[in-house]
Design a protein around this motif. Structure first.
Motif, PDB file in Angstrom:
ATOM      1  N   THR A  90      34.296 125.775  25.291  1.00 51.24           N
ATOM      2  CA  THR A  90      34.409 124.346  25.525  1.00 51.24           C
ATOM      3  C   THR A  90      33.238 123.637  24.859  1.00 51.24           C
ATOM      4  O   THR A  90      32.173 124.223  24.667  1.00 51.24           O
ATOM      5  CB  THR A  90      34.415 124.017  27.029  1.00 51.24           C
ATOM      6  OG1 THR A  90      33.231 124.559  27.637  1.00 51.24           O
ATOM      7  CG2 THR A  90      35.643 124.618  27.701  1.00 51.24           C
ATOM      8  N   GLU A 121      34.559 118.369  26.264  1.00 48.27           N
ATOM      9  CA  GLU A 121      35.005 118.375  27.651  1.00 48.27           C
ATOM     10  C   GLU A 121      34.044 117.532  28.483  1.00 48.27           C
ATOM     11  O   GLU A 121      32.865 117.837  28.597  1.00 48.27           O
ATOM     12  CB  GLU A 121      35.052 119.809  28.194  1.00 48.27           C
ATOM     13  CG  GLU A 121      35.561 119.890  29.620  1.00 48.27           C
ATOM     14  CD  GLU A 121      35.711 121.325  30.080  1.00 48.27           C
ATOM     15  OE1 GLU A 121      35.077 121.707  31.074  1.00 48.27           O
ATOM     16  OE2 GLU A 121      36.479 122.053  29.420  1.00 48.27           O
ATOM     17  N   ALA A 129      36.974 132.730  22.681  1.00 50.95           N
ATOM     18  CA  ALA A 129      38.319 132.175  22.758  1.00 50.95           C
ATOM     19  C   ALA A 129      38.436 131.071  23.800  1.00 50.95           C
ATOM     20  O   ALA A 129      39.335 130.228  23.705  1.00 50.95           O
ATOM     21  CB  ALA A 129      39.326 133.283  23.057  1.00 50.95           C
ATOM     22  N   ASP A 130      37.559 131.065  24.814  1.00 48.04           N
ATOM     23  CA  ASP A 130      37.656 130.039  25.860  1.00 48.04           C
ATOM     24  C   ASP A 130      36.548 128.988  25.736  1.00 48.04           C
ATOM     25  O   ASP A 130      36.198 128.317  26.704  1.00 48.04           O
ATOM     26  CB  ASP A 130      37.624 130.670  27.253  1.00 48.04           C
ATOM     27  CG  ASP A 130      36.327 131.425  27.542  1.00 48.04           C
ATOM     28  OD1 ASP A 130      35.294 131.077  26.951  1.00 48.04           O
ATOM     29  OD2 ASP A 130      36.353 132.357  28.367  1.00 48.04           O
ATOM     30  N   ILE A 132      30.861 129.152  26.791  1.00 49.95           N
ATOM     31  CA  ILE A 132      31.942 130.109  27.019  1.00 49.95           C
ATOM     32  C   ILE A 132      31.841 130.677  28.429  1.00 49.95           C
ATOM     33  O   ILE A 132      30.757 130.825  28.987  1.00 49.95           O
ATOM     34  CB  ILE A 132      31.921 131.262  25.992  1.00 49.95           C
ATOM     35  CG1 ILE A 132      30.621 132.073  26.099  1.00 49.95           C
ATOM     36  CG2 ILE A 132      32.102 130.729  24.582  1.00 49.95           C
ATOM     37  CD1 ILE A 132      30.602 133.289  25.194  1.00 49.95           C
ATOM     38  N   SER A 133      33.002 130.971  29.007  1.00 46.76           N
ATOM     39  CA  SER A 133      33.047 131.631  30.311  1.00 46.76           C
ATOM     40  C   SER A 133      33.085 133.139  30.159  1.00 46.76           C
ATOM     41  O   SER A 133      32.494 133.869  30.940  1.00 46.76           O
ATOM     42  CB  SER A 133      34.277 131.147  31.097  1.00 46.76           C
ATOM     43  OG  SER A 133      34.210 129.760  31.333  1.00 46.76           O
ATOM     44  N   CYS A 134      33.811 133.597  29.135  1.00 49.15           N
ATOM     45  CA  CYS A 134      33.948 135.033  28.895  1.00 49.15           C
ATOM     46  C   CYS A 134      33.701 135.352  27.429  1.00 49.15           C
ATOM     47  O   CYS A 134      32.836 136.140  27.088  1.00 49.15           O
ATOM     48  CB  CYS A 134      35.335 135.494  29.323  1.00 49.15           C
ATOM     49  SG  CYS A 134      35.705 137.222  28.934  1.00 49.15           S
ATOM     50  N   CYS A 135      34.487 134.700  26.560  1.00 49.17           N
ATOM     51  CA  CYS A 135      34.386 134.988  25.134  1.00 49.17           C
ATOM     52  C   CYS A 135      34.615 133.716  24.335  1.00 49.17           C
ATOM     53  O   CYS A 135      34.921 132.656  24.897  1.00 49.17           O
ATOM     54  CB  CYS A 135      35.389 136.061  24.728  1.00 49.17           C
ATOM     55  SG  CYS A 135      37.107 135.567  25.008  1.00 49.17           S
ATOM     56  N   ASP A 142      37.941 119.960  18.552  1.00 49.52           N
ATOM     57  CA  ASP A 142      38.213 119.962  19.983  1.00 49.52           C
ATOM     58  C   ASP A 142      37.464 118.810  20.636  1.00 49.52           C
ATOM     59  O   ASP A 142      36.289 118.585  20.341  1.00 49.52           O
ATOM     60  CB  ASP A 142      37.754 121.284  20.619  1.00 49.52           C
ATOM     61  CG  ASP A 142      38.608 122.447  20.164  1.00 49.52           C
ATOM     62  OD1 ASP A 142      39.719 122.206  19.664  1.00 49.52           O
ATOM     63  OD2 ASP A 142      38.160 123.598  20.313  1.00 49.52           O
ATOM     64  N   TYR A 191      25.642 130.381  22.570  1.00 44.74           N
ATOM     65  CA  TYR A 191      26.381 129.749  23.652  1.00 44.74           C
ATOM     66  C   TYR A 191      25.552 129.557  24.918  1.00 44.74           C
ATOM     67  O   TYR A 191      26.027 128.984  25.883  1.00 44.74           O
ATOM     68  CB  TYR A 191      27.623 130.584  23.989  1.00 44.74           C
ATOM     69  CG  TYR A 191      28.479 130.884  22.786  1.00 44.74           C
ATOM     70  CD1 TYR A 191      29.112 129.857  22.083  1.00 44.74           C
ATOM     71  CD2 TYR A 191      28.651 132.186  22.325  1.00 44.74           C
ATOM     72  CE1 TYR A 191      29.890 130.119  20.971  1.00 44.74           C
ATOM     73  CE2 TYR A 191      29.431 132.453  21.203  1.00 44.74           C
ATOM     74  CZ  TYR A 191      30.050 131.423  20.536  1.00 44.74           C
ATOM     75  OH  TYR A 191      30.807 131.682  19.434  1.00 44.74           O
TER      76      TYR A 191
END
Length: 256
Positions: free
Chosen positions: A192, A116, A189-190, A184-187, A113, A246
């Motif tokens: 960056t 960002e 899966a998101d 991560i913002s929540c988990c 990835d 994280y």
């Protein structure tokens, strides 16, 4: 058989959630710390539902069926044929959470990835958007703060300072490497990516957690998307992986 699978899945998933969120810190590999109460509540609920279903069906699921129950099953198309054999594969994720606990995301994700780029700070008048760093000692910084200053701080607050960054090793192309963190913002899966290229030091093995001490290596035109964060390393030290991989927050820059 199909009913048995459903009940056992509820129990295994419930126990697995409680294991990673109540008895250990393994849940931090997948979600933010603030979601722990929700995971515990979900685990308790799943165990309660599985227990109620097991009691209702007659543990260990071999209670003789009455004629009325058998007639009811045939009327609704269940019968004794059971569910498909592939349904047993549903046990895999439940048992994985309980016994294996997959690791947190690491260099595999970070290398695939694109990092960002930190967003340009909102315009302001008067004082600099970036507070001055301590004048003496090594400054502990988060990768998020360092990358933002390295890309957007036209006042050059990083100049002349020795900083310490913490993250895991991500190999790059042609022998380059980065100290990285995933936010991560929540988990997971998101997630960056935040990456800082490290110069002047050999790369430890991928996914090794390290603290890197060094000085800012200006790259590209500061204040534009063409700038990129980099560091000339003077020291690279291996460290144990943190419980919360994280969490890249440093409360206040402090000399050491």
């Amino acid at each position: 058989m199909k009913r048995n699978i459903q009940v056992l899945l509820l129990l295994f998933l419930g126990v697995g959630l409680l294991h990673i969120s109540l008895l250990t810190d393994l849940y931090l590999r997948y979600v933010r710390a603030g979601l722990r109460p929700a995971l515990i509540a979900s685990g308790v609920l799943l165990i309660a539902l599985g227990t109620v279903a097991a009691v209702r069906d007659g543990f260990p699921f071999n209670r003789p069926r009455t004629d009325h129950e058998q007639d009811h099953e045939y009327e609704h198309g269940h019968g004794h044929a059971g569910g498909p054999k592939v349904a047993w594969l549903l046990y895999v994720p439940a048992l994985t959470i309980l016994f294996l606990a997959p690791p947190a995301l690491g260099s595999y994700t970070a290398s695939r990835d694109d990092a960002e780029a930190p967003k340009a700070p909102a315009s302001a008048t008067g004082d600099s958007l970036y507070p001055a760093l301590p004048g003496k000692g090594v400054v502990e910084m988060s990768l998020n703060d360092f990358t933002s200053r390295a890309v957007w701080d036209t006042d050059g607050s990083l100049k002349g300072h020795t900083v310490r960054l913490t993250g895991f090793v991500t190999p790059g192309r042609h022998g380059t490497w980065y100290v990285s963190r995933l936010a991560i913002s929540c988990c997971a899966a998101d997630a960056t990516v935040r990456k800082v290229r490290v110069h002047e030091a050999a790369a430890p093995p991928a996914d090794t957690w390290v603290t890197v001490i060094g000085t800012w290596h200006p790259t590209g035109k500061i204040g534009t998307d063409g700038a990129s964060p980099a560091l000339d390393a003077t020291t690279v030290r291996r460290i144990p992986a943190p419980k919360d991989p994280y969490n890249d927050v440093v409360a206040t820059p402090a000399g050491s």
